[in-house]
Design an enzyme around this catalytic site. Sequence first.
Site, PDB file in Angstrom:
ATOM      1  N   ASN A 148     -12.413  -4.314  17.856  1.00  9.79           N
ATOM      2  CA  ASN A 148     -12.350  -5.760  17.824  1.00  9.79           C
ATOM      3  C   ASN A 148     -11.159  -5.952  18.741  1.00  9.79           C
ATOM      4  O   ASN A 148     -10.429  -5.267  19.244  1.00  9.79           O
ATOM      5  CB  ASN A 148     -11.726  -6.287  16.417  1.00  9.79           C
ATOM      6  CG  ASN A 148     -12.937  -6.697  15.337  1.00  9.79           C
ATOM      7  OD1 ASN A 148     -14.060  -6.934  15.871  1.00  9.79           O
ATOM      8  ND2 ASN A 148     -12.706  -6.305  14.063  1.00  9.79           N
ATOM      9  N   HIS A 171     -19.907  -4.296  10.586  1.00  7.06           N
ATOM     10  CA  HIS A 171     -20.724  -4.067   9.261  1.00  7.06           C
ATOM     11  C   HIS A 171     -20.868  -5.533   8.625  1.00  7.06           C
ATOM     12  O   HIS A 171     -21.178  -5.505   7.271  1.00  7.06           O
ATOM     13  CB  HIS A 171     -20.036  -2.948   8.667  1.00  7.06           C
ATOM     14  CG  HIS A 171     -18.667  -3.151   8.285  1.00  7.06           C
ATOM     15  ND1 HIS A 171     -17.779  -2.319   8.865  1.00  7.06           N
ATOM     16  CD2 HIS A 171     -17.805  -4.009   7.614  1.00  7.06           C
ATOM     17  CE1 HIS A 171     -16.638  -2.632   8.727  1.00  7.06           C
ATOM     18  NE2 HIS A 171     -16.521  -3.725   7.972  1.00  7.06           N
ATOM     19  N   HIS A 200     -18.748 -12.481  13.547  1.00  2.46           N
ATOM     20  CA  HIS A 200     -17.880 -12.965  12.601  1.00  2.46           C
ATOM     21  C   HIS A 200     -18.168 -14.480  12.198  1.00  2.46           C
ATOM     22  O   HIS A 200     -17.376 -14.939  11.443  1.00  2.46           O
ATOM     23  CB  HIS A 200     -16.466 -12.626  12.681  1.00  2.46           C
ATOM     24  CG  HIS A 200     -15.955 -11.464  12.548  1.00  2.46           C
ATOM     25  ND1 HIS A 200     -14.667 -11.082  12.791  1.00  2.46           N
ATOM     26  CD2 HIS A 200     -16.488 -10.056  12.346  1.00  2.46           C
ATOM     27  CE1 HIS A 200     -14.512  -9.621  12.446  1.00  2.46           C
ATOM     28  NE2 HIS A 200     -15.615  -9.152  12.272  1.00  2.46           N
TER      29      HIS A 200
END
Length: 437
Positions: A148, A171, A200
């Site tokens: 990230n 995930h 996200h």
Amino acid sequence: MTKVCMIGAGSTVFMKNLVGDILLNDVFADIEIALHDIDEARLRTSQIVAGKIAESLSVSPRITATTDRRAALKGADFVIVMIQVAGYKPGTVIDFEIPKKYGLRQTIADTLGIGGIMRGLRTVPVLLDIADDMRELCPRALMLQYVNPMAINCWALAKLAPDIAHVGLCHSVQGTAFELANDLGENYKDIRYQCAGINHMAFYSRFEKLHADGTREDLYPRLRQIAAEGREPRWNKVRYEVLRRTGYFVTESSEHFAEYVPWFIKRDRADLISEFNIPLDEYIRRCEEQIAAWEAQERELVGANRIEVRFSGEYGAKIMRAVVTGKPTVINGNVANRGLIDNLPEGACVEVPCLVDANGITPTRQGALPPHLAALMQTNINVQALTVEAIATGKREHIYHAAMLDPHTAAELSLDQIWSLVDDLIEAHGDWLPEFH
């Protein structure tokens, strides 16, 4: 023989999950696993644990460990990247503590917001260095990018190292589907879904149960009933509120999502923090707990005679197996938007279903998303685009503008405060960042 290089392999617990997944596949019984990390002590621990996994599974891979990244990369077919540039200390601590002085509070701070911007600025240059080495030492390798801020990292790789095959892996899609199955009292194996958007902030356009007779049941009415009756888990109130307002369920956790939008974390609104159970400074707390847990777990793993190995649910080994054997699988991957989602910008990093086989990663076209969902994603894409532009051009002004357009930052701080905050963060990060002018 297939070779996989793991960069950041000193993350022993995550390394264990990925190595276990790989070695549970018969096709990789004799694989070469090259572990790399800049921390020699953690690297030695990971090598010991990887060896114990192989012993437990009665397989004989070649496992090497080196602090020489180029040596680890040479001849690799797959490159798994799982680094954290600047680490928890000083990197993450800086990203939380300096904004707090301005009254800007965060929960995770690794994907968007001022924390995500700074993490991207210090991470992308390292990813580009890895890409440079791959170009020379393993030009046909596929990079599996786990780091990230996912969208910023993958967008920058696609823009600045377009010849390096890569996919961003998270995930959140499969993880959220598992959580929703639990909320509904259903078996995850019976769940079928279609999901697309950005990392996200992807939404399930379909969320269904496959019955034994082959029919499918739309599970959204039951999810909406949970929301309407207030039966959602206390830790997941933000996402169920988003379901109420948008009609769709978002993939990332409530604590993450709360800082991607301007509605939940507000100065002088303690009632919102309480109502939606928002864990401020969550990543700091989580890191402290995980560091202690990892140290204990690593000692246990090193001392164990046999390590129990189960599939972790991560995509990495599935991708490797599909590429090597040609037997196809489908994942949700982060890739450049090349005609995949009509109402998101061309070139932006999107998260879509991807076919994986001997041809590598083939993203699937999704068409247009519901307009209000695309508009919501665009508020995050603006920040990602300007952060990538700052890296590509070295222009400091784009960092100010990225922060200025971040939904949460803009809702809390004045323009003068935003400019001063960015200056303070750049100074505090020092040599962890490239030069900006």
